[in-house]
Write a protein that holds these residues in place. Structure first.
Motif: not given
Length: 706
Positions: A22-29, A69-76
């Protein structure tokens, strides 16, 4: 009517996927939230918490490692504690945001850690594994001992079956104790009853051949998910991970299905059939569907391979070939290599077993626990008894498309206790109603081959029949894929249909986006009260000559019997139209002729008998739908070949010789307006009279059940 299912509960993964779509969150979230859900972290928004009940496990960490390896630093940084085994300082069990920890300590939603958790280790005797429980939870000591014993039994049986062991535990992030053993951690993950709870997890180091560790959620009571079954399930994951197949991506469904199969393989006496009810209750979902519960119920496919074919080694061979990226292509290849004919042959067999009620009882025989589970089939829709109450029609409407590796089931019962029943197959033929090219152009049920663009060898139609109180054994199920229609005469004991289960399966597996759309009438069940077994009665022809002669033919002990058990039909385009039944007469026709004829000096005089079966045919239109011009009518004619010849003698002056008079026909069922006569309201009477000078009268009555 259609069976009504209870509201469907949804797992956290389903809710998160829906929010992503539904576009409420992105793939990383979405990935982050799935980790929170799997590890009982209170940072998961309440709106995304599942209500599907206890889950067996989650493969999310293997996916995290594949995408890390493709995730943001904060998510890592947020995910780093979840990549550590519970025995490693700084792991997820020490996070303040851990829902279990929240019960004992107040604080912010930060990721600061609590003091290190200490562990007590118990080594299994036969298995290369250890069981570890927290010192601050002495109440878990008893469960740890039970799991150790379960580990020994599971290890012996599962490694023997798969002929391999889990990859040795190496690596500091997994809390390796230096002995290469797989570590099983007992720790509370989330309070049951508050929201969806994870039962146990094998945390794999990656998607290929890899090691890992196992967690067992001791916040979940053993009464909810038996600890022994959880051990068997997770150890199965650890073993299948050693084959190098994709625990991520396309093998996730098979990983869970194999885990549940492993539960039964090790502990059949306490097996709970996890996921079976959901799997069986929605057969139109493809085999590899993942929705948090269907993939667990897919163990039934492996159960069938093991005990139905029976070829248990197929399960091991499938995993040995799991480097094939597409799980379905892999399975089909193994089934073909082992001479089982791939999905095309095996899938129709499997979905027949999934009917799981009379006459199919194999699952109950193989798994004889008192708890029953059964599939809810679609009942026939739009059943309509016609306004004259003499016939009825059931049509599958609204029709539903058939997905790959799925099935649809239809339970059909005669609903008027009528005599004549017609099943029309609109799945592998084009079924319709059309006017046909005979007198009065009646509308009939027609069936023609599908257009080339619609033809496929993946759709199979099978039938389970209950006739005269007995079901056919399902191993002898009727294969109706190549049958455009099947007719039953319920006046006969060997055709007295009581119940019919139609199973339509789709063995397509290569194109997962392809669905099969049936035609306008996927199936039709038509029923009429018109008798069909045997007719008995009398018929007479009277021919009154002006000169005074009376020529007669009278049926003696007359009966009409079906020409064939097959319904009467006629060509329609390149297919057929179904009409009713053809009958031939048996008995004796007594003929006589006496009296003056033309010229007046001549007299007809003679008597004799002929066989009624000669040149006789009667057709009853049992299967024409209401509104058809020949609905509930019949037609026919009967005579002898050669015909009886009434001698003629003459006393004329001058002498003349007259030929004998042929009696061609002793019965004709055509009214004066050339319409066909009607069958009586009860479907069991045919009577009529036509003509005056040449008069035919008859009275036939159905002989009743035979």
């Amino acid at each position: 009517m259609r069976a009504v299912r209870p509201p469907v509960q949804r797992s956290s993964e389903e809710r998160i996927d829906a929010a992503l779509a539904a576009g409420q969150i992105d793939s990383e979230t979405a990935l982050l939230y799935k980790v929170f859900a799997a590890f009982g972290d209170c940072r998961l928004p309440a709106s995304l918490a599942g209500d599907a009940g206890p889950l067996m496990d989650s493969m999310i960490i293997a996916e995290v490692r594949a995408r890390f390896s493709q995730l943001s630093a904060a998510t890592k940084a947020t995910l780093q504690p979840f990549l550590l085994a519970p025995g490693v300082h700084g792991s997820w069990v020490e996070l303040e945001s851990n829902c279990y920890n929240r019960r004992f300590a107040k604080g912010s939603l930060g990721v600061e850690v609590t003091p290190t958790v200490d562990w007590i280790t118990i080594s299994a005797e036969n298995a290369k594994a250890t069981v570890r429980y927290r010192k601050d939870r002495p109440e878990d000591a008893g469960r740890a001992q039970v799991m150790k014993q379960a580990l020994d039994r599971s290890w012996t049986k599962l490694t023997g079956f798969f002929q391999t062991e889990p990859v040795e535990d190496t690596g500091a992030e997994f809390g390796d104790l230096g002995d290469g053993r797989i570590d099983i951690y007992l720790t509370p993950i989330e309070e049951p009853g508050q929201r969806e709870t994870v039962g146990g997890v094998f945390h794999s180091a990656g998607c290929g051949s890899s090691t890992g560790y196992i967690t067992m959620n001791t916040a979940l009571p053993d009464s909810d998910l038996d600890d022994r079954l959880r051990i068997a399930h997770e150890l199965t994951h650890a073993i299948t991970a050693s084959f190098g197949g994709g625990a991520c991506d396309d093998y996730r469904w098979l990983t869970e299905a194999t885990g549940v199969w492993g539960e039964h393989f090790v502990y059949p006496e306490i097996f709970t059939r996890r996921g079976a009810s959901s799997f069986l209750s929605d057969p139109n979902l493809p085999l590899e569907t993942r929705n948090g519960i269907h993939e667990y119920g897919a163990y039934l496919f492996l159960f069938f391979l093991e005990l139905g074919l029976p070829q248990p080694s197929l399960i091991r061979l499938i995993w040995e070939n799991s480097k094939q990226a597409d799980s379905l292509v892999n399975i089909d290849g193994v089934l073909n290599a082992e001479q089982w004919g791939g999905f095309q042959k095996v899938w129709p067999m499997f979905v027949r077993y999934n009917w799981n009620q009379e006459p199919v009882d194999d699952y109950h025989r193989w798994d004889p626990l008192p708890t029953a589970f059964a599939l809810t089939a679609r009942e026939t829709l739009n059943t309509k008894i016609n306004s004259d109450e003499k016939s009825a029609e059931a049509v599958d409407s609204p029709k539903q498309p058939l997905h790959h590796l799925s099935a649809q089931y239809f339970r059909l019962r005669p609903f008027m206790n009528g005599s004549s029943v017609l099943f029309l197959n609109g799945w592998t033929f084009k079924a319709d109603k059309n006017a046909v090219d005979i007198d009065f152009q009646p509308v009939a049920y027609t069936s023609v081959p599908l257009d080339d663009s619609k033809k496929t060898d993946t759709i199979q139609v099978e039938a389970l029949e209950k006739v005269n109180g007995k079901w056919t054994k399902h191993v002898n199920a009727s294969h109706w894929t190549d049958k455009s229609f099947v007719a039953y005469c319920r006046d006969r004991s060997d055709e007295r249909l009581e119940e019919l289960v139609i199973i339509v399966s789709n063995s397509e597996f290569r194109d997962r986006n392809k669905t099969y759309e049936p035609g306008q009438y996927p199936l039709v069940l038509f029923e009429s009260n018109i008798a069909c077994g045997e007719w008995q009665g009398v018929a007479q022809m009277d021919w009154n000559w002006d000169e005074g002669a009376l020529l007669t033919q009278k049926a003696v002990n007359l009966s009409w019997k079906r020409v064939s058990a097959e319904a009467a039909q006629m060509p329609y385009k390149n297919g057929t139209a179904v009409l009713g039944y053809d009958f031939v007469a048996s008995g004796t026709i007594a003929w006589s002729g006496h009296g003056a004829v033309e010229p007046p000096c001549c007299t007809a005089s003679g008597d004799g008998t002929v066989d009624a079966a000669q040149k006789s045919l009667m057709t009853t239109f049992n299967f024409l739908p209401i509104g058809s011009s020949l609905y509930r009518r019949y037609s026919g004619a009967a005579g002898a070949t050669p015909p009886p010849m009434v001698p003629v003698s003459c006393q004329c002056d001058p002498p003349v010789t007259e030929p004998p008079i042929p009696l061609f026909t002793w019965w004709v069922a055509t009214t004066e307006d050339e319409q066909r006569p009607l069958i009586g309201n009860d479907g069991k009477m045919m009577q009529g009279q036509i003509g005056t000078v040449l008069k035919f009268t008859w009275n036939f009555t159905a002989s009743g059940p035979q």
